[in-house]
Design an enzyme around this catalytic site. Sequence first.
Site, mmCIF file in Angstrom:
data_model
loop_
_atom_site.group_PDB
_atom_site.id
_atom_site.type_symbol
_atom_site.label_atom_id
_atom_site.label_comp_id
_atom_site.label_asym_id
_atom_site.label_seq_id
_atom_site.Cartn_x
_atom_site.Cartn_y
_atom_site.Cartn_z
ATOM 1 N N SER A 112 0.830 -1.195 0.000
ATOM 2 C CA SER A 112 0.000 0.000 0.000
ATOM 3 C C SER A 112 0.862 1.242 0.000
ATOM 4 C CB SER A 112 -0.920 0.004 1.229
ATOM 5 O OG SER A 112 -1.638 -1.210 1.318
ATOM 6 N N HIS A 117 1.012 15.209 -4.495
ATOM 7 C CA HIS A 117 1.772 16.096 -5.379
ATOM 8 C C HIS A 117 1.051 17.439 -5.400
ATOM 9 C CE1 HIS A 117 3.871 12.512 -6.816
ATOM 10 N NE2 HIS A 117 2.675 11.955 -6.980
ATOM 11 N N CYS A 140 -4.389 -2.371 0.394
ATOM 12 C CA CYS A 140 -4.762 -3.746 0.085
ATOM 13 C C CYS A 140 -5.008 -4.437 1.413
ATOM 14 C CB CYS A 140 -3.652 -4.438 -0.702
ATOM 15 S SG CYS A 140 -4.094 -6.076 -1.294
#
EC number: 4.1.1.50
Length: 264
Positions: A112, A117, A140
């Site tokens: 994971s 950004h 996950c």
Amino acid sequence: MKKLKLHGFNNLTKSLSFCIYDICYAKTAEERDGYIAYIDELYNANRLTEILSETCSIIGANILNIARQDYEPQGASVTILVSEEPVDPKLIDKTEHPGPLPETVVAHLDKSHICVHTYPESHPEGGLCTFRADIEVSTCGVISPLKALNYLIHQLESDIVTIDYRVRGFTRDINGMKHFIDHEINSIQNFMSDDMKALYDMVDVNVYQENIFHTKMLLKEFDLKHYMFHTKPEDLTDSERQEITAALWKEMREIYYGRNMPAV
């Protein structure tokens, strides 16, 4: 939804991604440069690392590695790799309700990551400046990253938010039957607190059969003074205030609807 007895690990991948936008009007080139410098410093790599690290704490993830970078002339990126933390599945809350602000939630994660950004932007004509942050939380395991949504939006207060949530892959129960989602969800909005819902107009575009959920948010209240950088509305003429308000509102609607609109 009835709890599943799985064969092996939960292989479902749950991805939450969203863009947040902050809009500003800067009257002069110096003010535009000042806004970009201000917002770039406010959301620098160190601050974003703190926010994402707290996100890991909320969903109960172990941090394996942190990669962060500030860019010239502006912008920053942070990526955190996280690992699983064993947990009794009986303790996992799979109901549809807002996540904590913050409150410890135990998770079971593997392969994971959490990343962000930033994209400060301006144009020499018109005086409009925008700041965009892209955030993705991908897990996950048995818990949805939607548990971190409430915290993240409160930390990154913004004018416009677009959110996408998707569950991919499948996991098997002990009888070998495939399951393509392991929790109930009708709307991303159900994971938001009431105070957040009161602040924004929201619209959903969901594709239930594909386990794809999309919500757009636009701030309800518009107060010109909150959008001015180093300029007071009372120092402007009535016509200037009307012109700037129209430009800001047009910019926000274009971003919200994802298309250019004619001037009113």
